[in-house]
Design a protein around this motif. Structure first.
Motif, short mmCIF file in Angstrom:
data_model
loop_
_atom_site.label_atom_id
_atom_site.label_comp_id
_atom_site.label_asym_id
_atom_site.label_seq_id
_atom_site.Cartn_x
_atom_site.Cartn_y
_atom_site.Cartn_z
N ASP A 70 42.80 7.09 -7.54
CA ASP A 70 42.60 8.51 -7.42
C ASP A 70 41.75 9.01 -6.66
O ASP A 70 40.65 8.45 -6.20
CB ASP A 70 42.46 9.04 -9.01
N ARG A 71 41.82 10.35 -6.09
CA ARG A 71 40.96 11.13 -4.99
C ARG A 71 40.82 9.96 -3.80
O ARG A 71 39.79 9.92 -3.37
CB ARG A 71 39.86 11.18 -5.79
N GLY A 72 41.84 9.32 -3.62
CA GLY A 72 41.82 8.80 -2.27
C GLY A 72 41.62 9.41 -1.10
O GLY A 72 42.82 9.97 -0.60
N GLY A 73 40.73 10.14 -0.42
CA GLY A 73 40.48 10.63 0.71
C GLY A 73 39.50 11.78 0.46
O GLY A 73 38.64 11.63 -0.29
N LEU A 74 39.78 12.96 1.23
CA LEU A 74 38.55 14.16 0.97
C LEU A 74 38.81 14.95 -0.24
O LEU A 74 39.84 15.39 -0.56
CB LEU A 74 38.71 15.19 2.40
N VAL A 75 37.76 15.11 -0.86
CA VAL A 75 37.49 15.87 -2.10
C VAL A 75 36.63 17.14 -1.95
O VAL A 75 35.80 17.02 -1.23
CB VAL A 75 37.33 15.02 -3.11
N THR A 120 29.00 12.32 -2.20
CA THR A 120 29.13 11.26 -3.25
C THR A 120 30.38 10.79 -3.48
O THR A 120 30.76 9.58 -4.19
CB THR A 120 28.05 11.25 -4.37
N HIS A 121 31.18 11.91 -3.56
CA HIS A 121 32.87 11.60 -4.29
C HIS A 121 33.68 11.61 -3.25
O HIS A 121 34.94 11.45 -3.39
CB HIS A 121 32.92 12.66 -5.23
N GLN A 122 33.47 11.42 -1.99
CA GLN A 122 34.51 11.35 -0.94
C GLN A 122 34.93 9.98 -0.77
O GLN A 122 34.50 9.13 -0.56
CB GLN A 122 33.74 11.57 0.36
N PRO A 145 35.56 10.45 11.19
CA PRO A 145 34.67 9.85 11.82
C PRO A 145 33.45 9.13 11.13
O PRO A 145 33.22 9.20 9.86
CB PRO A 145 33.94 11.04 12.63
N ASP A 146 32.65 8.26 11.86
CA ASP A 146 31.47 7.50 11.26
C ASP A 146 30.55 8.39 10.73
O ASP A 146 29.24 8.27 11.28
CB ASP A 146 31.10 6.33 12.04
N ASN A 147 30.59 9.39 9.94
CA ASN A 147 29.49 10.13 9.23
C ASN A 147 30.05 10.43 7.80
O ASN A 147 31.03 10.19 7.45
CB ASN A 147 29.60 11.52 10.02
N PHE A 148 28.94 10.68 6.81
CA PHE A 148 29.28 11.03 5.50
C PHE A 148 29.77 12.43 5.48
O PHE A 148 29.29 13.44 6.47
CB PHE A 148 27.89 10.98 4.83
N VAL A 149 30.80 12.80 4.79
CA VAL A 149 31.47 14.05 4.93
C VAL A 149 30.89 15.02 3.52
O VAL A 149 30.57 14.56 2.28
CB VAL A 149 32.88 13.83 4.36
N LEU A 151 37.54 20.57 5.04
CA LEU A 151 37.13 18.96 5.36
C LEU A 151 38.20 18.70 6.14
O LEU A 151 37.70 17.92 7.33
CB LEU A 151 36.80 18.65 4.12
N LEU A 152 39.51 18.75 5.83
CA LEU A 152 40.50 18.16 6.73
C LEU A 152 40.34 18.45 8.09
O LEU A 152 40.52 17.82 9.20
CB LEU A 152 41.87 18.26 6.28
#
Length: 339
Positions: free
Chosen positions: A125-130, A135-137, A306-310, A318-319
């Protein structure tokens, strides 16, 4: 959580009866199943915990089928640790767990499930951007789950495909498998169709095209479809593939696509660049080059996070910020094709 609700409906067996007794559902972030009419000490209905789905169809299902369910609350590692024992005793565990919580159970997935090649199904569940903060991305699960031997990894394009994926995995259990879905609307969830088995590792050609081919994984299918009209106005008519299986890849489909060295391939995924779906296609290309060094291959470009924390933010924002919105996909492909 509507996606989780549709996932729960897979409990109906082929004959339309209730779930077979050997299926054991688990929700890692859910309160103990109870009636949705239960009131708390103040006399009012219980408020939803931030990490629960108490009022979703999944919770109602667990309350009505309590002998089929276990609630692990937020014990991420513990929600996986007991599933190998269930599988060894003849049950078929189905673990519904957030992508970010699954990170904390990686030891259990590798050592207790995958090494033994046990039939444990993970609903990620929540696979992807939230919208729940850094901490929950859920952006790492494709990469770390793909690296585990014996593990199979799938992502549906809509609710119907999600149901059929789970139905196929439940009725034909052959080792560990994971199905990821986003925290977003469940596409086509209002259209209830009969369950159907499907070829999980076979990709689907949604639109024929030329010059460029988009391999969209999971939720990115919708965003890529929404980009097609604008691309058409720009004079670009891409082929669109629903690449629903990340591991294994669809080898026959890739062989067919790589037979045209002038084709431009674009992978699109809602996960990190490193080790993700695009990396899997690049690895496949590298292996082909090692076997046939003189063979010309299509150009490959990857759309991923990209190689960054979201950071925290609304999902649609965010998308867009991470290049995964329909408009950003249109810009990327237009630049790739037109230069």
């Amino acid at each position: 959580d509507r996606s989780a609700a549709w996932a729960a409906r897979i409990s109906v067996s082929r004959s339309g009866a209730t779930a077979p007794a050997r299926i054991a559902w688990s929700r890692s972030a859910m309160e103990t199943p109870r009636s949705p009419t239960t009131k708390n000490r103040s006399g009012s209905p219980p408020g939803p915990h931030r990490a629960t789905v108490v009022f979703s169809h999944f919770s109602v299902f667990c309350w009505k089928r309590s002998h089929h369910c276990s609630a692990s609350r937020c014990r991420s590692a513990g929600s996986v640790a007991d599933k190998p024992g269930m599988a060894k005793s003849g049950l078929l565990p189905v673990v519904s767990i957030y992508s970010t919580f699954l990170q904390r159970a990686i030891d259990q997935v590798v050592h207790d499930v995958a090494i033994l090649n046990l039939p444990v199904i993970f609903g990620i569940d929540r696979g992807g951007l939230v919208e729940d903060g850094e901490t929950h991305q859920g952006v790492f699960d494709i990469a770390f789950m793909r690296s585990i031997p014996n593990m199979r990894l799938f992502a549906p394009k809509d609710a119907t495909e999600l149901r059929n994926m789970l139905y196929t995995l439940v009725t034909e259990p052959t080792g560990p498998a994971a199905v990821r879905f986003p925290r977003d609307k469940a596409i086509d969830s209002d259209e209830y169709k009969p369950f159907a088995r499907m070829e999980l590792a076979q990709w689907e050609e949604i639109q024929a095209g030329e010059e460029v081919c988009i391999l969209a994984y999971g939720a990115m299918v919708e965003h890529c479809q929404n980009a097609l009209p604008e691309l058409k106005r720009a004079g670009i008519n891409p082929m669109l593939i629903n690449a629903r299986s990340c591991k294994p890849l669809d080898n026959p489909m890739l062989e067919r696509l790589f037979s045209n060295p002038n084709l431009k391939l674009v992978t699109a995924e809602e996960g990190c660049f490193a080790g993700g779906f695009g990396a899997a296609v690049l690895e496949w290309s590298a292996q082909l080059r090692a076997k046939q060094p003189s063979r010309k291959q299509p150009e490959i470009a990857c759309i991923a996070i990209p190689d960054n924390f979201v950071e925290h933010g609304a999902r649609q924002i965010l998308l867009d910020l991470n290049g995964l919105s329909s408009s950003k996909i249109t810009e990327f492909i237009t630049q790739l094709v037109r230069g």
